[in-house]
Design an enzyme around this catalytic site. Sequence first.
Site, PDB file in Angstrom:
ATOM      1  N   ASP A  12      -8.624  -2.524   2.723  1.00  0.00           N
ATOM      2  CA  ASP A  12      -8.783  -1.760   1.709  1.00  0.00           C
ATOM      3  C   ASP A  12     -10.086  -1.783   1.200  1.00  0.00           C
ATOM      4  OD1 ASP A  12      -6.505  -0.106  -0.947  1.00  0.00           O
ATOM      5  OD2 ASP A  12      -8.692   0.225  -0.107  1.00  0.00           O
TER       6      ASP A  12
HETATM    7  C1  GLC Z   1      -9.186   2.993  -2.565  1.00  0.00           C
HETATM    8  C2  GLC Z   1      -7.543   2.852  -2.201  1.00  0.00           C
HETATM    9  C3  GLC Z   1      -7.090   3.201  -0.774  1.00  0.00           C
HETATM   10  C4  GLC Z   1      -8.119   4.295  -0.412  1.00  0.00           C
HETATM   11  C5  GLC Z   1      -9.524   3.708  -0.177  1.00  0.00           C
HETATM   12  C6  GLC Z   1     -10.792   4.511   0.368  1.00  0.00           C
HETATM   13  O1  GLC Z   1      -9.620   1.522  -3.377  1.00  0.00           O
HETATM   14  O2  GLC Z   1      -6.970   1.695  -2.667  1.00  0.00           O
HETATM   15  O3  GLC Z   1      -5.975   4.015  -0.952  1.00  0.00           O
HETATM   16  O4  GLC Z   1      -7.785   4.943   0.750  1.00  0.00           O
HETATM   17  O5  GLC Z   1      -9.844   3.022  -1.433  1.00  0.00           O
HETATM   18  O6  GLC Z   1     -10.958   5.617  -0.566  1.00  0.00           O
END
Ligand code: GLC
Length: 735
Positions: free
Chosen positions: A263
């Site tokens: 993430d």
């Molecule tokens: C965010 C979220 C994740 C998302 C990613 C890209 O922090 O936790 O669910 O897909 O970043 O945007």
Amino acid sequence: MTREQLQALLADMTLEEKIGQVLQLSGDFYASNTAVTGPCEELGIDERAVKLAGSVLSISGAKELRQIQENYLKTQPHQIPLLFMADIINGYRTVFPIPLAQGCTFDPKLVEECAYMAARESAAAGLHVTFSPMTDLVRDARWGRVMESTGEDPYLNGILAASAVKGYQGKDLSEKGRIAACVKHFAAYGAPMAGREYNHVELSEHSLREDYLPSYREAIHAGAAMVMTSFNTLDRIPSTGNKWLMQEVLRGEMGFDGVLISDWAAIRELFLYGAAEDESGAAAQAIEAGVDIDMMTSTYWNNLAKLTEDGIIKEEQIDAGVWRILELKNKLGLFDNPYKDADEAEESDYAVCKQHRDLARKAAEESFVLLQNKEQLLPLCESDEVVWVGPYVEERNILGSWSFFADTKDSVTIKEAAERRKAGQIYVQGCGILEPGVTAKGFRYDVHNSMTMQETEAGIQQAVEAARHAKKVVVAIGEHSFMSGEGTSRADITVPDTQLELLRRVHAVNDNIVVVLFCGRPLDIRFVTALAKSVLVVWMPGTEGGSAIVDMLYGKTVPSGKLSMSFPYAVGQVPLCYNALPVARPPVPQEDLRFVSHYMDIPNEPLFPFGYGLSYTTFSYGMPQLDCEVMHRDNNEELHACVTVQNTGNCAATETVQWYIRDMAGSVVRPVRELKGFQRIALQPGETCDVSFAITEEMLRFYKRDMTYGSESGKFELYVGGDSRADHKAVFTLI
Ligand code: GLC
């Protein structure tokens, strides 16, 4: 490319090129209108990283992405195309109900269709991967990201996550209109302590395996191409550096062989957690865990080469990730056509086209849950003189907080839909969604309620005057769209006070109130249900929300939604779920309540339980009949249950028949009941239907005391009904 060609490509890549492939940067590093130097310095990378990065996130548009890909390939040493990824959570330009609402449909085919339409729109806009489905099991409405989940039940979540994967991916990723799914967040991000965002998760392995892992597994078995790590720790180990979770459980037990992406900044956060001495240690931990892509930090880019030179990691470990990334690009057909479906004309044709709008409206209708309907105040009659009040009457931001590729101007408001149905009605906003002077932060823009206290008071008075002599009043209220989603934990889960004041003041002059409730989470709505005769939960209903709401209020469609997540009596009850473990001292009515498991000030039961939802008709259930009361495990037998359901009201409607099983005793304590099956049935007034359900030994299996997985002989109870309190039961034994 053939496997041999891919192998030759990998063998010919330099270490630096490989480390580029495992780096993901956001679109602003490539957007035509930004100088790259600023973001590079901020992230701690050089422009070489931009030229070699393997994927880009959070940018879309056929024209823009074709241009980025064309420019990128001019300097890419081996002509390896970029992967474009984004959060297409509940639609791209056409927005469907938020996933928590889609969970209330109990309609896997519908969820699959919504995912396919979203894939078609976003593929034409140049995207290759969506960071969806999010299938974190959720039991705590204080956590704002419950809106992204399909709810509190492992079985329902698993079925719907698999449906979404099939809708996005189809059978062949290179097929036109298909994108790769990325299941998230592995694992158990939905159980943060105190419901506070980015907080730790404390779960027993039994709870992790029994409740939180199944839906990820179903999505992976449905063929999900990617998985995303979760921010949280499990057993004090951050998921992104958890080798047991990622190598043994995800890749070993679940058989996942796709691309594992961190993430946002989660690899660097291993260092910030204090789980690594420095960023080099963080990079080593993540590689050991088998994380293939570093989303938006320079941790891999700045450390993997030296870790390899120092012999702390092996180049083969980097190769393993790069191989999976090359395979994914190959499955998407990008080596043959690096632009895949990016097409400006199609992008425009698909965006909020009629077919997609029709599906969005159908999905919204099936997701609404009628919680209360005293005196059958709903459906409205054409002849009713209705006044429409509340800040949601004309609100276009009804899409949920992950809909930043959509344009709220495409939304249909309640007022627009009501006017189409009956001209000349009265609409009064009354107050803001947010408290006066409050700002809610979105991903791409913020929303501020600039109304003063005086203006708000004047608005409420105007609404009260309008409501005074009406036959019925529709009060459209709720949380703001930006009050749920990432970073939006709330300790108080009520509707904003200003709106409750509006409801109270309107009620003082007219008690024929229908509340249409907009929310991204179950709320504490005791005050609302006390003042309204009817309450329809519409969640964040998406582009066609207004149309779907007005059609349902006037009875053109009939409510069929069933809660995918319990509405607590009060926030003090959460985390809360229907499939809880039994206590040894349950409260017994009319007995001493002192030394039993209870609260002194509120009941144990939720205000509205999982699986609950009313219709404009009523249904009656017979008692479940079993063809046999003993199941012999060694004979691989099935038991067959059957129940007669009747539509006892006066309108055609759909009911979701729910089957629950309780294992009365086990080597570990077993839940008071678990959803094991459901069927949506449509019945005409007076019509009856025999609904059958096959019970298998497999559905009785669980993680036993020694952590082996299997069933144990003993007594079971089967319940069937229209929600998780179903009490029509039959008993059977497994021997
Ligand atoms: C965010 C979220 C994740 C998302 C990613 C890209 O922090 O936790 O669910 O897909 O970043 O945007």
